[in-house]
Write an enzyme that holds these catalytic residues in place. Structure first.
Site, PDB file in Angstrom:
ATOM      1  N   GLY A  63       1.096  -0.759   0.161  1.00 20.25           N
ATOM      2  CA  GLY A  63      -0.080  -0.206   0.063  1.00 20.25           C
ATOM      3  C   GLY A  63       0.476   1.281  -0.770  1.00 20.25           C
ATOM      4  O   GLY A  63       2.300   1.144  -0.535  1.00 20.25           O
ATOM      5  N   SER A  64       0.232   2.412   0.874  1.00 22.72           N
ATOM      6  CA  SER A  64       0.441   3.493   0.224  1.00 22.72           C
ATOM      7  C   SER A  64       1.557   4.564   1.132  1.00 22.72           C
ATOM      8  O   SER A  64       1.918   3.477   2.462  1.00 22.72           O
ATOM      9  CB  SER A  64      -0.692   4.317   1.100  1.00 22.72           C
ATOM     10  OG  SER A  64      -0.993   4.188   2.224  1.00 22.72           O
ATOM     11  N   ALA A  65       2.139   5.233   1.154  1.00 30.67           N
ATOM     12  CA  ALA A  65       2.565   6.740   1.946  1.00 30.67           C
ATOM     13  C   ALA A  65       2.151   6.994   3.202  1.00 30.67           C
ATOM     14  O   ALA A  65       2.805   7.432   3.627  1.00 30.67           O
ATOM     15  CB  ALA A  65       3.184   7.183   1.078  1.00 30.67           C
ATOM     16  N   GLY A  66       0.650   6.466   3.367  1.00 30.51           N
ATOM     17  CA  GLY A  66       0.386   6.121   4.508  1.00 30.51           C
ATOM     18  C   GLY A  66       0.537   5.642   5.433  1.00 30.51           C
ATOM     19  O   GLY A  66       0.607   5.967   7.360  1.00 30.51           O
ATOM     20  N   THR A  67       1.775   4.485   5.625  1.00 28.68           N
ATOM     21  CA  THR A  67       2.316   3.476   6.624  1.00 28.68           C
ATOM     22  C   THR A  67       2.928   4.248   7.240  1.00 28.68           C
ATOM     23  O   THR A  67       2.974   3.453   9.173  1.00 28.68           O
ATOM     24  CB  THR A  67       2.728   2.505   5.704  1.00 28.68           C
ATOM     25  OG1 THR A  67       1.505   1.707   4.875  1.00 28.68           O
ATOM     26  CG2 THR A  67       3.524   1.536   6.565  1.00 28.68           C
TER      27      THR A  67
END
Length: 140
Positions: A63-67
């Site tokens: 997934g994303s760079a929100g990790t």
């Protein structure tokens, strides 16, 4: 019986805890609750599992760079894994642990194991990770 392996250090730190080996990659942004430390993704095989205080072993993140934000928040709240052992290097998990270290002065080591060692580590009952990437394995 105890044995040791050497892993590549992505974020240095020390941790000693029971293992929670995930069978599939996990998206931390939306798939993990940074308030409780629980996997929320209903499609993940370990949905409902709490990673708080355990050494999370996973092939990679998904997934994303929100990790990084999710991981840093879980660390701040004290419900993050004690450390991460990855099958493939992941910049997002490493960034979250590094940011938390800088902001909150916490240790959450992130290491990457080669394929042979990864399987052994995933079967362990508990691990102790040293800052230099040495991992002491306590077998099941």
């Amino acid at each position: 019986m105890t044995t040791t392996v050497k892993a590549r250090v992505l974020v240095p730190g020390k941790a000693s805890a029971h293992v929670c080996a995930l069978g599939e990659p996990l998206s931390f942004w939306g798939g993990y609750d940074p308030v409780s430390g629980t996997i929320l993704d209903v499609h993940h095989p370990q949905s409902g599992t709490c990673l708080a205080g355990k050494i999370a072993i996973l092939p990679s993140a998904r997934g994303s760079a929100g990790t990084p934000a999710c991981i840093a928040e879980a660390i701040r709240r004290g419900v993050a894994p004690a450390g991460f052992v990855l099958g493939a290097a992941d910049v997002n998990i490493a960034t979250g642990a590094r940011v938390a270290h800088e902001l909150y002065r916490t240790d959450c080591p992130v290491v990457c194991a080669d394929a042979d060692d990864y399987d052994r580590l995933a079967r362990a009952a508990a691990l102790k990770i040293a800052a230099d990437g040495t991992i002491i394995i306590r077998e099941m």
